[in-house]
Write an enzyme that holds these catalytic residues in place. Sequence first.
Site, mmCIF file in Angstrom:
data_model
loop_
_atom_site.group_PDB
_atom_site.id
_atom_site.type_symbol
_atom_site.label_atom_id
_atom_site.label_comp_id
_atom_site.label_asym_id
_atom_site.label_seq_id
_atom_site.Cartn_x
_atom_site.Cartn_y
_atom_site.Cartn_z
ATOM 1 C CD GLU A 253 -1.804 -2.364 1.533
ATOM 2 O OE1 GLU A 253 -0.620 -2.632 1.839
ATOM 3 O OE2 GLU A 253 -2.734 -3.195 1.632
ATOM 4 C CE LYS B 77 -17.328 -6.657 3.049
ATOM 5 N NZ LYS B 77 -16.725 -7.963 3.361
ATOM 6 C CG MET C 145 22.784 11.879 2.941
ATOM 7 S SD MET C 145 23.985 12.949 2.111
ATOM 8 C CE MET C 145 23.026 13.627 0.767
ATOM 9 C CG PHE D 98 -9.728 -9.946 10.829
ATOM 10 C CD1 PHE D 98 -8.480 -10.344 11.294
ATOM 11 C CD2 PHE D 98 -9.962 -9.968 9.465
ATOM 12 C CE1 PHE D 98 -7.491 -10.754 10.416
ATOM 13 C CE2 PHE D 98 -8.982 -10.381 8.584
ATOM 14 C CZ PHE D 98 -7.732 -10.775 9.059
ATOM 15 C CD GLN D 99 -7.349 -7.508 7.165
ATOM 16 O OE1 GLN D 99 -8.239 -7.211 6.377
ATOM 17 N NE2 GLN D 99 -6.196 -8.021 6.775
#
Lengths: 209, 602
Positions: free
Chosen positions: B68, B180, B499, B130-131
């Site tokens: 993502e 949802k 760097m 969940f999630q």
Amino acid sequence: MAKKAPKSKTPTSKLSKKPVAGAEETHSIYEGMVPLARLKDKDKYRHNVSLLVDNESGVLARVIGMIAGRGYNIESLTVSEVDRERGLSRINLTTIGTHQVIEQVKAQLGRLVPVHVVRDLTDDGPSVARELALVKVAGKGDPRVEALRIGDIFRANVVDSSTESFVFEVVGTTEKVDAFIDLMKPIGLVEVSRTGVAAIARGAKSIEG
Amino acid sequence: MAAKSTARTSKKADAQADEQYVGARIILKALEEQGVEVIFGYPGGSVLPIYDELFKQNRIRHVLVRHEQGAAHAAEGYARSTGKVGVLLVTSGPGATNAVTGLTDALMDSIPIICLCGQVPTHLIGNDAFQEADTTGITRPCTKHNYLVKDVNQLAKTIHEAFYVARSGRPGPVVIDLPKDVCMAQGSYVPAPHGVQHKTYRPKTQPDKAAVAHAVAMMAAAKKPVFYTGGGIINSGPKASKLLRELVELTGFPITSTLMGLGAYPASGDKWLGMLGMHGTYEANLAMHGCDVMINIGARFDDRVTGNLNYFAPDSKKIHVDIDASSFNKNVIVDLPILGDCAAVLEEMIAVWKARKYAADQKALKAWWRQIADWQGRDCLHYEKRGKLIKPQYAIQRLYELTKKRETYITTEVGQHQMWAAQFYRFDDPNRWMTSGGLGTMGYGLPAAIGVQMAHPKALVVDIAGEASILMNIQEMSTAVQYRLPVKIFIINNQYMGMVRQWQELLHGGRYSESYSEALPDFVKLAEAFGGVGLRVQDPAKLDDTIKEMIAVDRPVICDVMVDQKENCFPMIPSGKAHNEMILSASDKADKQITGAGLALV
């Protein structure tokens, strides 16, 4: 709210009374411009800032999160719905900082999407600021009488009483409430619950005008 | 007649309002109406209804990323190279938290993106389902604004508002959290409002004319002026770049730019001083230090630019043009702030300059340019070519020479290669340079390149990368291969986190703690494993041919350029130092030790 700000070296009485310094220095003051002398002033001041915000979930978290995330000070903060029809809440906050920091606080608040108005009541003309405290004092005999006498002097209401305690309701400026609490300490102060400052501009205009 | 047609339209609107759609369909309708052509995303449980609607239509393309974070950077690359709003779609919980780095990146660099997040059904919110993650809570400090939609009838309105917020004023990322059950409920669609103002968020774009007139008077009276421009010009659109060029020609003043503003004024222009700041050019930084009037347009006095604030342009009057009032006096106190959109302010500046028939003080300006020519004479970007090693600067110079005649878009990761790219790749147009400036996100370049290539399928898109950075989002190679996006990954491979190594050399006695890139993959085989093409070069004589081959291949390419491991990025303003205390080369650093407070700075 947050930790108490370190006491500024400026006495409270001097806070907020200073006129807009440096206005004479620049040719003119344009929209959104702050005089240089004011920005360079290293003294700290206490400001009451009022916001009108959409009364939606998370709006207080947005305000507090921004202030905490950017490391500004909050001395007190109140929030309550003030216009049910339009779904508006008013947040009053007291913050301490240099003029540069206070200008930043206001600008950062101003760019939050649900914020309608940000007004610096300390700067924009005269205003009134009050808070309410519930002060519990315990004791018997002489101290109990003394507590009542001081309550009288401060025009505090007794809102609860038992044989060995009082709860006073005191209303006034932050300084007055501080003074009342200080006097109650040696007498038998148990605990304090304060609302924080609610402030409003004097005169006929609203915060939106 | 008029009344009749109004009646008809309102009847039509009523009919539309009456028609019921499933929430997921409303989301896609709103995206279509907002002109969205492509979404970068990754499916999951709570966004299944949206993916089902995506399946049923052909107007919006979906690009399946591999992580993502990649979706967020791809949306950024898309947005920055087109000026449109980029869109990503992620699932609840880990989908949303993975997007957080990209959202923060977009916030720091003011990139307009919309992140549609799935969320558990409203009745489960707060139950540790969940999630489930508190997405609006987590993303509040890293977005310009966020929404949790709890009512299907608010969906369309919220999405339209989110696009308005993302692209207006100072652009930024906006999250819309979509439970949802809301996506599955039936509701009505409302079209995007036209010309209707948001009830609270109305950024001011037109400047205070008196303030602009004052600024132009200051400019006309200047003896040692300098334009200091930033990403605000790019965000304002191509018109702002055009106007900037006109104003620079009109005044004859020198111009420098931040990392984010490269391309607004052409690097081939004769008033160009190069980038300023920590790894900016000697002439740009000294011009800033010595100027008497600084005209900041769309830059924010970032610490990478200013160096030590106590010695920042000490004798200058500062004009600051910004669309965000909170940028004024934040780091640097300015004499004249002008609130407004860069293009609007530039237009007004040009109008005033012409109307009042101003002319710069030619004598003073000539002397100033002579001084600048002196500084330019130091040739601060000079580097030693040694033996049979490819110098990283040389690799980027050759890349520039071999690609400059094409429509080329450059993205970068973060580190030495990024600074060398900024120094040696010369941008003549806006929107051609995508880099993570504010947040400094390693792993930005490849997904950003994918976003750019989606928007410009015919163009050449090159991610100038380091071998360490590229591994942070290397999985997006799969995305490039799947969608046949011929992005070119040009790895400046010095086998160090360069760097970090450079700072350890300067600040920590050369103790290279964990900065060596141990156990690197074979990038050629890696490219092949992904289904792309791998190239490697370590001989300077073969560099050109390799670059040409890379360009010629019409598939994703990883080009592994083995460069001199020891090279450091100069010039450099050491942390805690002022613009006039630059280190010009490795041999110059001995007498400019970083001490005291500078050590603690980043």
